[in-house]
Design a protein around this motif. Structure first.
Motif, PDB file in Angstrom:
ATOM      1  N   GLY A 176     -12.848 -15.181 -49.082  1.00  0.00           N
ATOM      2  CA  GLY A 176     -12.265 -17.032 -48.082  1.00  0.00           C
ATOM      3  C   GLY A 176     -11.689 -18.832 -48.391  1.00  0.00           C
ATOM      4  N   THR A 177     -10.743 -17.791 -49.229  1.00  0.00           N
ATOM      5  CA  THR A 177     -10.043 -18.708 -50.172  1.00  0.00           C
ATOM      6  C   THR A 177      -8.560 -18.742 -49.638  1.00  0.00           C
ATOM      7  N   ASP A 178      -8.803 -17.295 -48.358  1.00  0.00           N
ATOM      8  CA  ASP A 178      -6.876 -17.784 -47.992  1.00  0.00           C
ATOM      9  C   ASP A 178      -6.864 -18.538 -46.375  1.00  0.00           C
ATOM     10  N   TYR A 228     -10.804 -21.243 -41.052  1.00  0.00           N
ATOM     11  CA  TYR A 228     -10.130 -21.190 -39.554  1.00  0.00           C
ATOM     12  C   TYR A 228      -9.169 -20.881 -39.868  1.00  0.00           C
ATOM     13  N   THR A 229      -8.896 -20.510 -38.748  1.00  0.00           N
ATOM     14  CA  THR A 229      -7.330 -19.580 -38.597  1.00  0.00           C
ATOM     15  C   THR A 229      -6.274 -20.610 -38.154  1.00  0.00           C
ATOM     16  N   PRO A 230      -5.291 -20.425 -38.994  1.00  0.00           N
ATOM     17  CA  PRO A 230      -4.444 -21.398 -38.522  1.00  0.00           C
ATOM     18  C   PRO A 230      -3.931 -21.115 -37.581  1.00  0.00           C
ATOM     19  N   ARG A 231      -4.281 -20.831 -36.419  1.00  0.00           N
ATOM     20  CA  ARG A 231      -3.786 -20.599 -34.619  1.00  0.00           C
ATOM     21  C   ARG A 231      -5.076 -21.419 -34.267  1.00  0.00           C
ATOM     22  N   TYR A 232      -6.528 -21.527 -34.518  1.00  0.00           N
ATOM     23  CA  TYR A 232      -7.333 -22.427 -34.260  1.00  0.00           C
ATOM     24  C   TYR A 232      -6.810 -24.091 -34.505  1.00  0.00           C
ATOM     25  N   LEU A 233      -6.389 -23.673 -36.284  1.00  0.00           N
ATOM     26  CA  LEU A 233      -6.491 -25.050 -35.904  1.00  0.00           C
ATOM     27  C   LEU A 233      -5.250 -25.708 -35.463  1.00  0.00           C
ATOM     28  N   ARG A 234      -3.829 -24.932 -35.385  1.00  0.00           N
ATOM     29  CA  ARG A 234      -3.173 -25.214 -34.341  1.00  0.00           C
ATOM     30  C   ARG A 234      -3.663 -26.135 -33.078  1.00  0.00           C
ATOM     31  N   ALA A 235      -4.358 -25.395 -32.199  1.00  0.00           N
ATOM     32  CA  ALA A 235      -5.005 -25.751 -30.927  1.00  0.00           C
ATOM     33  C   ALA A 235      -6.301 -26.587 -31.161  1.00  0.00           C
ATOM     34  N   SER A 242       1.413 -30.275 -29.958  1.00  0.00           N
ATOM     35  CA  SER A 242       0.970 -29.576 -31.301  1.00  0.00           C
ATOM     36  C   SER A 242       1.556 -30.251 -32.483  1.00  0.00           C
ATOM     37  N   PRO A 243       1.454 -29.641 -33.601  1.00  0.00           N
ATOM     38  CA  PRO A 243       2.066 -30.446 -34.737  1.00  0.00           C
ATOM     39  C   PRO A 243       3.239 -30.682 -35.175  1.00  0.00           C
TER      40      PRO A 243
END
Length: 102
Positions: free
Chosen positions: A5-7, A12-19, A28-29
């Motif tokens: 889980g360190t990655d 959460y995935t980067p895609r989910y965080l952007r959404a 979007s950011p």
């Protein structure tokens, strides 16, 4: 260490965080970063009373070049940075009084 889980420290995935960001911020950011850069460029233009070199302003505020800055201005505001430079009174309509430094 993959698999621990360190990655993904938040899980959460980067895609989910952007959404999630886009859902709550309406941008979007990347779009929000462009808007902040444009606001800084407009404040700079106002402080310098319109005597700004467009390519220097683009470099100063994080745009790759002058045409990139103009595309972003046209995309979000409907006109280019150069158009505002030609008529600095537009800044009063674009930049809310509340965001100006006294």
């Amino acid at each position: 260490m993959r698999g621990c889980g360190t990655d993904r420290p938040a899980g959460y995935t980067p895609r989910y965080l952007r959404a999630l960001f886009a859902e709550h911020m309406d941008h979007s950011p990347e779009e929000l970063a462009a808007i902040v850069c444009m606001q800084c460029a407009l404040r700079y233009l106002e402080e310098e009373n319109g005597s700004v070199n467009l390519s220097e302003a683009a470099a100063r505020f994080g745009f790759s070049d002058q045409s990139h800055m103009n595309r972003e201005f046209r995309r979000f505001l409907g006109f280019t940075f150069g158009a505002v430079k030609g008529a600095p009174s537009w800044i009063d309509e674009i930049v809310p009084e509340a965001t100006r430094q006294v």
